[in-house]
Design a protein around this motif. Structure first.
Motif, PDB file in Angstrom:
ATOM      1  N   LYS A  10     -50.327  88.938  84.494  1.00  0.00           N
ATOM      2  CA  LYS A  10     -50.502  89.335  85.900  1.00  0.00           C
ATOM      3  C   LYS A  10     -51.838  90.038  86.098  1.00  0.00           C
ATOM      4  O   LYS A  10     -52.528  89.823  87.095  1.00  0.00           O
ATOM      5  CB  LYS A  10     -49.357  90.239  86.347  1.00  0.00           C
ATOM      6  CG  LYS A  10     -48.062  89.484  86.534  1.00  0.00           C
ATOM      7  CD  LYS A  10     -46.934  90.398  86.958  1.00  0.00           C
ATOM      8  CE  LYS A  10     -45.648  89.610  87.050  1.00  0.00           C
ATOM      9  NZ  LYS A  10     -44.515  90.429  87.428  1.00  0.00           N
ATOM     10  N   LYS A  11     -52.216  90.865  85.137  1.00  0.00           N
ATOM     11  CA  LYS A  11     -53.502  91.563  85.218  1.00  0.00           C
ATOM     12  C   LYS A  11     -54.659  90.556  85.149  1.00  0.00           C
ATOM     13  O   LYS A  11     -55.585  90.614  85.968  1.00  0.00           O
ATOM     14  CB  LYS A  11     -53.616  92.574  84.081  1.00  0.00           C
ATOM     15  CG  LYS A  11     -54.910  93.358  84.088  1.00  0.00           C
ATOM     16  CD  LYS A  11     -54.949  94.357  82.941  1.00  0.00           C
ATOM     17  CE  LYS A  11     -56.299  95.053  82.901  1.00  0.00           C
ATOM     18  NZ  LYS A  11     -56.427  95.918  81.736  1.00  0.00           N
ATOM     19  N   CYS A  20     -59.391  82.799  94.178  1.00  0.00           N
ATOM     20  CA  CYS A  20     -59.281  81.416  94.657  1.00  0.00           C
ATOM     21  C   CYS A  20     -57.827  81.046  94.978  1.00  0.00           C
ATOM     22  O   CYS A  20     -57.545  80.485  96.037  1.00  0.00           O
ATOM     23  CB  CYS A  20     -59.829  80.434  93.615  1.00  0.00           C
ATOM     24  SG  CYS A  20     -61.601  80.589  93.329  1.00  0.00           S
ATOM     25  N   HIS A  21     -56.912  81.350  94.057  1.00  0.00           N
ATOM     26  CA  HIS A  21     -55.519  80.916  94.198  1.00  0.00           C
ATOM     27  C   HIS A  21     -54.668  81.865  95.036  1.00  0.00           C
ATOM     28  O   HIS A  21     -53.529  81.526  95.354  1.00  0.00           O
ATOM     29  CB  HIS A  21     -54.889  80.742  92.816  1.00  0.00           C
ATOM     30  CG  HIS A  21     -55.432  79.576  92.058  1.00  0.00           C
ATOM     31  ND1 HIS A  21     -55.030  78.280  92.286  1.00  0.00           N
ATOM     32  CD2 HIS A  21     -56.375  79.514  91.082  1.00  0.00           C
ATOM     33  CE1 HIS A  21     -55.687  77.466  91.480  1.00  0.00           C
ATOM     34  NE2 HIS A  21     -56.516  78.187  90.732  1.00  0.00           N
ATOM     35  N   GLY A  22     -55.204  83.027  95.403  1.00  0.00           N
ATOM     36  CA  GLY A  22     -54.468  83.970  96.231  1.00  0.00           C
ATOM     37  C   GLY A  22     -53.608  84.920  95.431  1.00  0.00           C
ATOM     38  O   GLY A  22     -53.131  84.580  94.348  1.00  0.00           O
ATOM     39  N   VAL A  23     -53.413  86.104  95.967  1.00  0.00           N
ATOM     40  CA  VAL A  23     -52.618  87.139  95.308  1.00  0.00           C
ATOM     41  C   VAL A  23     -51.190  86.649  95.065  1.00  0.00           C
ATOM     42  O   VAL A  23     -50.579  86.969  94.058  1.00  0.00           O
ATOM     43  CB  VAL A  23     -52.608  88.433  96.164  1.00  0.00           C
ATOM     44  CG1 VAL A  23     -51.702  89.488  95.563  1.00  0.00           C
ATOM     45  CG2 VAL A  23     -54.016  88.972  96.324  1.00  0.00           C
ATOM     46  N   GLU A  82     -53.825  84.932  75.808  1.00  0.00           N
ATOM     47  CA  GLU A  82     -54.127  85.270  77.201  1.00  0.00           C
ATOM     48  C   GLU A  82     -53.964  84.055  78.111  1.00  0.00           C
ATOM     49  O   GLU A  82     -53.461  84.180  79.230  1.00  0.00           O
ATOM     50  CB  GLU A  82     -55.546  85.833  77.314  1.00  0.00           C
ATOM     51  CG  GLU A  82     -55.686  87.212  76.711  1.00  0.00           C
ATOM     52  CD  GLU A  82     -57.122  87.709  76.671  1.00  0.00           C
ATOM     53  OE1 GLU A  82     -57.323  88.909  76.905  1.00  0.00           O
ATOM     54  OE2 GLU A  82     -58.051  86.892  76.398  1.00  0.00           O
ATOM     55  N   ARG A  83     -54.359  82.886  77.634  1.00  0.00           N
ATOM     56  CA  ARG A  83     -54.197  81.671  78.446  1.00  0.00           C
ATOM     57  C   ARG A  83     -52.716  81.347  78.644  1.00  0.00           C
ATOM     58  O   ARG A  83     -52.304  80.959  79.729  1.00  0.00           O
ATOM     59  CB  ARG A  83     -54.959  80.502  77.815  1.00  0.00           C
ATOM     60  CG  ARG A  83     -56.472  80.658  78.028  1.00  0.00           C
ATOM     61  CD  ARG A  83     -57.275  79.571  77.372  1.00  0.00           C
ATOM     62  NE  ARG A  83     -57.482  79.961  75.972  1.00  0.00           N
ATOM     63  CZ  ARG A  83     -57.596  79.129  74.962  1.00  0.00           C
ATOM     64  NH1 ARG A  83     -57.537  77.834  75.139  1.00  0.00           N
ATOM     65  NH2 ARG A  83     -57.775  79.584  73.736  1.00  0.00           N
ATOM     66  N   TYR A  88     -47.606  81.493  82.113  1.00  0.00           N
ATOM     67  CA  TYR A  88     -46.336  82.088  82.525  1.00  0.00           C
ATOM     68  C   TYR A  88     -46.451  82.775  83.885  1.00  0.00           C
ATOM     69  O   TYR A  88     -45.518  82.747  84.688  1.00  0.00           O
ATOM     70  CB  TYR A  88     -45.833  83.082  81.474  1.00  0.00           C
ATOM     71  CG  TYR A  88     -45.541  82.434  80.145  1.00  0.00           C
ATOM     72  CD1 TYR A  88     -44.765  81.281  80.053  1.00  0.00           C
ATOM     73  CD2 TYR A  88     -46.029  82.983  78.971  1.00  0.00           C
ATOM     74  CE1 TYR A  88     -44.500  80.683  78.830  1.00  0.00           C
ATOM     75  CE2 TYR A  88     -45.769  82.396  77.735  1.00  0.00           C
ATOM     76  CZ  TYR A  88     -45.008  81.250  77.676  1.00  0.00           C
ATOM     77  OH  TYR A  88     -44.752  80.671  76.457  1.00  0.00           O
ATOM     78  N   THR A  89     -47.618  83.358  84.158  1.00  0.00           N
ATOM     79  CA  THR A  89     -47.823  84.025  85.440  1.00  0.00           C
ATOM     80  C   THR A  89     -47.822  83.022  86.579  1.00  0.00           C
ATOM     81  O   THR A  89     -47.123  83.209  87.576  1.00  0.00           O
ATOM     82  CB  THR A  89     -49.136  84.829  85.427  1.00  0.00           C
ATOM     83  OG1 THR A  89     -49.039  85.838  84.412  1.00  0.00           O
ATOM     84  CG2 THR A  89     -49.398  85.490  86.766  1.00  0.00           C
TER      85      THR A  89
END
Length: 103
Positions: A10-11, A20-23, A82-83, A88-89
């Motif tokens: 999430k971070k 780009c993808h939005g919050v 991290e990727r 998952y996020t």
């Protein structure tokens, strides 16, 4: 998939993807409207995602390699862990697939 990994994802998403993808993962980030093609709307059901159709390994590949001739750059400078945290996020934004109505 640990709580720590999800938190880190999430971070990372907030730092690298939300613009780009939005919050909320809906493709409506500050830069999203100006991009052609538009960023993926992760709030759609997974099977409706245009490039990956919700396949986790394909999502990982897009994050790793980017998408040629689009604004989706590669993020191979991030560690493999991290990727996966980002995978998952973004999958977490997806709406459940609605089953077809019976007739």
């Amino acid at each position: 998939k640990t709580p720590e990994l999800l938190s880190h994802g999430k971070k990372l998403y907030g730092q690298n993807c939300a613009v780009c993808h939005g919050v909320n993962g809906d493709g409506k980030g500050q830069l999203g409207a100006a991009l052609k093609p538009a960023p993926t709307n992760f709030a759609l059901p997974l099977k409706q995602w245009p490039i990956t159709k919700g396949d986790m390994s394909k999502i990982f590949d897009v994050i790793t390699k980017g998408i040629p001739n689009t604004s989706m750059v590669k993020w191979d400078q991030l560690s493999e862990q991290e990727r996966w945290a980002l995978v998952y996020t973004v999958v977490g934004f997806a709406k459940p697939q609605v089953p077809p109505k019976k007739k």
